[in-house]
Design a protein around this motif. Structure first.
Motif, PDB file in Angstrom:
ATOM      1  N   ALA A   1       0.914  -1.080  -0.141  1.00  0.00           N
ATOM      2  CA  ALA A   1      -0.056   0.010  -0.054  1.00  0.00           C
ATOM      3  C   ALA A   1       0.759   1.430  -0.206  1.00  0.00           C
ATOM      4  O   ALA A   1       2.062   1.217   0.395  1.00  0.00           O
ATOM      5  CB  ALA A   1      -1.007  -0.019   1.416  1.00  0.00           C
ATOM      6  N   GLU A   2       0.349   2.139  -0.510  1.00  0.00           N
ATOM      7  CA  GLU A   2       0.935   3.610  -0.290  1.00  0.00           C
ATOM      8  C   GLU A   2       0.484   4.317   1.059  1.00  0.00           C
ATOM      9  O   GLU A   2      -0.539   4.899   0.966  1.00  0.00           O
ATOM     10  CB  GLU A   2       0.775   4.382  -1.782  1.00  0.00           C
ATOM     11  N   VAL A   3       1.270   4.348   1.871  1.00  0.00           N
ATOM     12  CA  VAL A   3       1.037   4.820   3.302  1.00  0.00           C
ATOM     13  C   VAL A   3       1.834   6.318   3.529  1.00  0.00           C
ATOM     14  O   VAL A   3       2.995   6.341   3.294  1.00  0.00           O
ATOM     15  CB  VAL A   3       1.522   3.630   4.014  1.00  0.00           C
ATOM     16  N   THR A   4       0.950   6.942   4.158  1.00  0.00           N
ATOM     17  CA  THR A   4       1.585   8.325   4.558  1.00  0.00           C
ATOM     18  C   THR A   4       1.225   8.339   6.043  1.00  0.00           C
ATOM     19  O   THR A   4      -0.140   8.059   6.530  1.00  0.00           O
ATOM     20  CB  THR A   4       0.762   9.480   3.973  1.00  0.00           C
ATOM     21  N   LEU A   5       2.103   8.436   6.898  1.00  0.00           N
ATOM     22  CA  LEU A   5       2.001   8.363   8.408  1.00  0.00           C
ATOM     23  C   LEU A   5       2.102   9.874   8.858  1.00  0.00           C
ATOM     24  O   LEU A   5       3.036  10.576   8.603  1.00  0.00           O
ATOM     25  CB  LEU A   5       3.250   7.979   9.032  1.00  0.00           C
ATOM     26  N   PHE A   6       0.916  10.294   9.389  1.00  0.00           N
ATOM     27  CA  PHE A   6       0.906  11.780  10.081  1.00  0.00           C
ATOM     28  C   PHE A   6       1.251  11.599  11.520  1.00  0.00           C
ATOM     29  O   PHE A   6       0.427  11.000  12.403  1.00  0.00           O
ATOM     30  CB  PHE A   6      -0.751  12.233   9.774  1.00  0.00           C
ATOM     31  N   ALA A   7       2.384  12.158  11.668  1.00  0.00           N
ATOM     32  CA  ALA A   7       3.011  11.827  13.366  1.00  0.00           C
ATOM     33  C   ALA A   7       4.127  13.201  13.373  1.00  0.00           C
ATOM     34  O   ALA A   7       4.036  14.168  12.571  1.00  0.00           O
ATOM     35  CB  ALA A   7       3.632  10.600  13.193  1.00  0.00           C
TER      36      ALA A   7
END
Length: 335
Positions: free
Chosen positions: A37-43
């Motif tokens: 999957a194409e994942v963006t972590l907002f952190a």
């Protein structure tokens, strides 16, 4: 599939020591990357991920107290929601506040409810019941007023925990130093069973520590501070048992699963999710008071440590958790 994983911004993701929600958000993000999957972590900006990282702050507000927590949370959540159209699905690991955006965007939001800080937050969840896609982390931690998509147990990276067949001769308390977690009760259990106790964790309640813990520290009862991942693995693995005499209905209990992954049985007060995490007399003991816990200590010799690890691997691995969530994503997007 384009996935946005929203983590809290109290601590780094994954955390250096404490931060269970951040840890699970990290495990979800990394697991989804492995699935392609194409994942963006907002952190936080110092977070670590094999996906893409998006942040509005360099450090968490618990690690940089010059920041206002509420302001940082608002900036963090709005940053994702203003980019919601870039994603197929948003996985919210940040409690109820992000739900207030969910009818203003087209992207579906799946929310893992990591626990209820108070019954006062239920009205927000209720307002978004019909579109919330709520997931509980144990069957015990469900509100009868909410609709749930599923229960998905927290998943841990099994390779981070070494199996120890022959432990040292000490009991372990591993968790926040707070009345809820039962540190004072753990001391009483150790004293009555005449066993050494190591206490590891952040001091969350200074008064509690000064009044209930510090006066009892000696050669037998030792506080060793908080423990990062490597020290945690060693402490959990070499303990003869983890003491978990909680005073509240705990939604999950990460240290319980972590201990069992090391082969270490758990003696826990029979509250909250504990009956779901522990197999009585196979991976530990469910007890009702201090005296029953002392008796359980004397019966630890009957526990097969390999059974503890096998059980935890089958129920609480990050691979299983990620598979469960991925299937839920497909179910939501398919509908």
């Amino acid at each position: 599939m384009k996935i946005a994983v929203l983590s809290p911004v109290a601590w780094r993701t994954p955390p250096r020591h404490y931060g269970p929600w951040e840890q699970i958000a990290s495990n979800i993000a990394e697991g989804m990357v492995k699935k392609g999957a194409e994942v963006t972590l907002f952190a936080t900006g110092d977070s670590i991920t094999t996906g893409k990282l998006d942040s509005v702050c360099s450090h968490g507000y618990e690690e940089d107290r010059t920041q206002d927590a509420k302001v940082l949370e608002c900036l963090h959540i709005s940053n994702l929601m203003e980019k919601a159209g870039d994603f197929d699905i948003i996985h919210n690991n940040f409690d109820f506040l992000p739900l207030t955006y969910s009818r203003l965007i087209k992207t579906p939001v799946i929310t893992t409810i990591h626990g209820f800080s108070s019954q006062k937050i239920i009205p927000v969840y209720k307002k978004y019941n019909s579109i919330g896609h709520y997931v509980s982390i144990s069957d015990s931690d469900r509100s009868p007023e909410l609709d749930y998509l599923a229960t998905v147990y927290n998943g841990l990276n099994v390779q981070d925990f070494d199996f120890v067949e022959q432990p040292d001769d000490y009991l372990l308390y591993f968790g926040r130093i707070h009345h809820d977690k039962g540190c004072a009760e753990a001391i009483q259990i150790a004293q009555k069973s005449k066993r050494k106790l190591l206490i590891a964790g952040i001091i969350q309640d200074e008064n509690y520590y000064r009044e209930k813990i510090e006066p009892y520290l000696n050669e037998q009862i030792q506080y060793i501070g908080h423990a990062g991942p490597e020290k945690r693995n060693e402490l959990l693995g070499k303990a003869i048992a983890l003491l978990h005499p909680i005073n509240f209905n705990e939604p999950f209990g990460m240290s319980v699963a972590e201990a069992m992954l090391c082969g270490t049985p758990v003696i826990a007060f029979n509250k909250g999710s504990m009956p779901e995490l522990i197999q009585p007399e196979k991976t530990g003991f469910l007890v009702n008071d201090i005296d029953e816990a002392v008796e359980a200590v004397s019966n630890l010799k009957n526990i097969n440590r390999a059974n503890c690890r096998d059980w935890a691997k089958s129920k609480f691995s990050s691979e299983k958790m990620v598979d469960d969530y991925f299937n839920l994503y497909k179910k939501i997007l398919g509908s």
